[in-house]
Write an enzyme that holds these catalytic residues in place. Structure first.
Site, PDB file in Angstrom:
ATOM      1  N   GLY A 107      16.528  34.540  53.704  1.00  0.00           N
ATOM      2  CA  GLY A 107      17.109  34.878  55.010  1.00  0.00           C
ATOM      3  C   GLY A 107      16.088  35.544  55.917  1.00  0.00           C
ATOM      4  O   GLY A 107      15.942  35.190  57.098  1.00  0.00           O
ATOM      5  N   ASP A 153      15.615  37.254  42.817  1.00  0.00           N
ATOM      6  CA  ASP A 153      16.197  36.015  42.272  1.00  0.00           C
ATOM      7  C   ASP A 153      15.152  34.975  41.883  1.00  0.00           C
ATOM      8  O   ASP A 153      15.433  34.065  41.118  1.00  0.00           O
ATOM      9  CB  ASP A 153      17.136  35.376  43.298  1.00  0.00           C
ATOM     10  CG  ASP A 153      18.383  36.219  43.514  1.00  0.00           C
ATOM     11  OD1 ASP A 153      18.559  37.195  42.776  1.00  0.00           O
ATOM     12  OD2 ASP A 153      19.171  35.888  44.414  1.00  0.00           O
TER      13      ASP A 153
END
Ligand code: ADP
Length: 750
Positions: A107, A153
């Site tokens: 993002g 992640d």
């Protein structure tokens, strides 16, 4: 050339972000730039004011070892609007900021890409309303943008590892180890949920590193009756003697119909079908926090320095890139490509194209997945079929991760119907017929055990008994050998192979797996155990740093490494030490003179602690004790001097996640190759390792040719390129007081 740069952290925090900010700030100051820090991510960027502040050398002192980000991070919906981004651009223009370094995930990098793409349109509009900014607009036709991957992640394309992943994985591995010991005591089954909304990396690597029993990740398709398979597997393993079971589930795991799977559901299924007590642990935010691992600190330093260097050294390039590390090299990839490829994988998973998604995750992901699929089975896929045995031995000084390497190599062989004998104390077992029978179910629990359970030895004496060894090779029908160890083990195996003319029994294939904390072996960028040792050193230096108080102190910390400076150099970079004395460069009197004078200046300029790392063999005469006495004499009671010899603490403890994965990848490759050699009747001797990010091998004699025999280290050492960064980022540099710094920002006229 750019003159002013700003750095920010954004999105989910990850451990190592502080280290990355520190590297960006100090490298930029070192290269003569003015630096701003943007607090609270994009929210701070668009609100401006006090949230965009000049940063100087000391502002990033003492942050390296802290988790999270001192700049803060926030999520900003306003930044997703064109108006929000225009305000952000105005704030950058107001301060003359020409380059922006964004540390964050998918993002955050999307936001950075938009800023870069829309820059021209925004600045033109702003200049029509605020003509006084026209000169700044003319001067900055493009915003230079550099992204650094910061996300636990590990779901970003363009880098093999993101900042924070290694630390998170270590938390997961430690948690599974702890749960496994309580699970084994009560014969319990646990379900453990890891983070990873779109990517199963953490769950996958955590499963492999701990020998967990089952795994559920977004990248794996589940057939309709997936739970039946899981229950059968766990039930069978329990009945064949496994005392504990661990099911690892990534938070993004999905049902066959694409709906998200809850960890609680898995627990319920297991409780009902197995009729046993099943406990659930959701690790949650524990995974994000804590001091960054040595790997994350070194990665942050490499990427932070590279980002600034590219911005400064390539003034004619319009930068809109992310710097990452691929195959152990820093690379930069256009942000559009990073974002598109990362999203492509997500889309593939959602549309059920798992094999393509796995392929795009890269070679290491695929290898780990194959290994986990084979090793989580309750028993080997083939019965032992009278194909003879393979002997595995561990040799030289013990190193963390030897058990993990042994466990995976042995299970890989057992899975193909080959029985495996562990030779006690390197060649001793082979000489005296003293073996440990290695069994499938026991071996899963060996992944986290320190040192080597079958023992190591410096067995040059035992190796004289070639006749007995030859007898035992015939007697036990030994078809191949896997030797896990250091340089002496490599040399012993070579001698052993050289005796083939006298002992035809030695005409069997042999493979070597590099395990040595010194990281001095040929054919491998990293050796099993060196990451654990590095973390042990860095933790110790962090503790030393914590003692900074009223007294001014200089510390000399001595590390192991023999004549290879890897541990001292990497520890200096990771722990923020001021200098590393290495055997590769030696220590000269002129250098000591300069160091003494810099040290004095550093204390005079207000520093309270200076830390020097010294490899144990950096110099025969300028020993650690000599350095202590020298500095003490020169201190004239202005500061204290202490020396710390870390010794065997460096070898100890459970291996880090990185060492276990490294052990798994290399030893699985070595065992697979041995099986092939055995099948083909070859008697090759191969040295395995991780080279440029992939498992590779070469004939042992060629590998040993890469060694500088006099010093017992590779002739070419990749980490030497990182040595200049130590000084460039060091805290106590006296010159840092003279850095240009930034004038206070002009007030924002709005
Ligand atoms: P991460 O960077 O960890 O993936 P987020 O997805 O929450 O975290 O993104 C962090 C911030 O980046 C968001 O709060 C938002 O300000 C900005 N951002 C995210 N996606 C976009 C987008 N599509 N357009 C503009 N800004 C975005």
């Amino acid at each position: 050339m750019i003159k002013t740069l700003a750095v920010m952290t954004s999105g989910g925090d990850s451990s190592g972000m502080n280290a990355a900010v520190r590297a960006v700030v100090r490298r930029a100051l070192d290269r003569g730039l003015r630096v701003y820090g943007i607090y609270s991510g994009y929210d701070g960027l668009l609100r401006g004011g006090d949230l965009i502040k000049p940063l100087n050398w000391q502002d990033v002192g003492n942050v390296l070892q802290r988790g999270g980000t001192f700049l803060g991070t926030a999520r900003s919906e306003q930044f997703k609007t064109v108006e929000g981004r225009r305000r952000a651009v105005e704030n950058l223009l107001d301060r003359g900021i020409e380059a922006l370094v964004v540390i964050g995930g998918d993002g955050s990098l999307t936001g950075a890409l938009l800023l870069s793409n829309e820059w021209h349109e925004h600045v033109e509009k702003i200049a029509t309303v605020r003509p006084e900014l026209r000169p700044m607009v003319e001067q900055t036709p493009k915003l230079q943008v550099m992204g650094l991957p910061g996300s636990i992640d590990n779901d970003l394309s363009g880098t093999d590892m993101a900042i924070g992943v290694d630390t998170a994985l270590n938390h997961i591995v430690r948690a599974i180890d702890h749960l496994s010991s309580t699970a084994a005591s009560h014969q319990r089954t646990f379900v453990l949920e890891t983070m990873g909304r779109n990517c199963g990396y953490l769950a996958l690597a955590g499963t492999l590193a701990t020998g967990a029993s089952w795994m559920l990740i977004p990248e794996c398709s589940l057939e309709l009756h997936w739970h039946q398979r899981m229950v059968e597997c766990l039930d069978k393993a329990r009945k064949t003697g496994r005392r504990h079971q661990m099911v690892v589930i990534a938070e993004g795991a999905r049902h066959p119909d694409g709906l998200r799977m809850e960890a609680g559901e898995v627990r319920k299924i297991l409780t009902e079908k197995l009729g046993i007590e099943v406990r659930l642990t959701v690790l949650g935010h524990v995974q994000r926090g804590g001091p960054p691992s040595a790997f994350d600190r070194v990665l942050s330093a490499r990427l932070g320095v590279a980002a600034v260097d590219r911005l400064v050294d390539e003034p004619d390039v319009v930068h809109c890139h992310m710097v990452g590390v691929k195959k152990n090299r820093v690379v930069s990839t256009p942000l559009t490509e990073v974002i598109e490829k990362s999203r492509e994988i997500q889309r593939l998973i959602e549309s059920g194209d798992f094999s393509k998604a796995r392929e795009l995750r890269g070679e290491a992901f695929g290898t780990m997945l194959e290994l986990v699929e084979a090793l989580t089975a309750p028993c080997p896929s083939q019965e032992s079929a009278g194909r003879g045995s393979v002997v595995i031995m561990t040799g030289g000084a013990d190193s963390p991760g030897m058990n993990a390497a042994l466990s995976i190599a042995a299970r890989r062989l057992l899975d193909c119907g080959v029985s495996v004998l562990g030779s006690k104390d390197e060649f001793y077992g082979l000489t005296h017929g003293d073996f440990v029978n290695l069994e499938w179910n026991d071996l899963a629990g060996w992944m986290g055990r320190p040192s080597s359970d079958i023992g190591t030895a410096r067995s040059s004496q035992v190796l004289e008994d070639f006749g007995k060894i030859a007898e035992n090779i015939a007697k036990f029908d030994i078809k191949g050998i896997i030797a896990i160890g250091g340089l002496d083990t490599y040399r012993h195996v070579q001698r052993f192979a050289q005796m083939r003319a006298d002992f035809p029994e030695f005409n069997i294939p042999m493979v070597l797996v590099p395990a040595c904390i010194d990281n001095n072996l040929p054919g491998s960028d990293l050796c099993i155990g060196s990451d654990t040792a590095l973390n042990n050193i860095v933790e110790a230096v962090d503790k030393i740093r914590d003692t900074a108080g009223a007294t001014r102190r200089a510390f000399i910390v001595e590390t192991m490494g023999k004549e290879c400076g890897f541990l001292a150099a990497m520890a200096a970079l990771a722990a923020g030490a001021d200098k590393a004395y290495l055997p590769e460069t030696g220590i000269s009197l002129a250098e000591l003179n300069k160091d003494v004078s810099e040290l004095k200046k550093s204390f005079e300029s207000g520093n309270r602690m200076v830390i020097y790392m010294r490899n144990e063999d950096a110099s025969r005469h300028y020993t650690t004790d000599f350095l202590r006495r020298l500095l003490e004499e020169e201190s004239k009671d202005e500061f204290e001097v202490r020396s710390v010899v870390l010794g065997h603490v460096q070898r100890g403890g459970s291996p880090t996640a990185f060492d276990r994965i490294l052990a798994g990848r290399i030893s699985a490759g070595a065992a697979g190759a041995l099986l092939e050699l055995m099948k083909n009747g070859s008697s090759e001797v191969l040295a395995f390792g991780l080279k440029d990010g992939a498992v590779a091998s070469s004939p042992l004699s060629e590998a040993l040719d890469q060694i500088d025999a006099l010093h017992g280290r590779p002739k070419v050492q990749w980490f030497m390129d990182l040595i200049p960064f130590i000084h460039s980022l060091a805290k106590s540099r006296p010159c840092c007081r003279e850095m240009p710094g930034v004038e206070e920002p002009r007030p924002i006229a709005r």
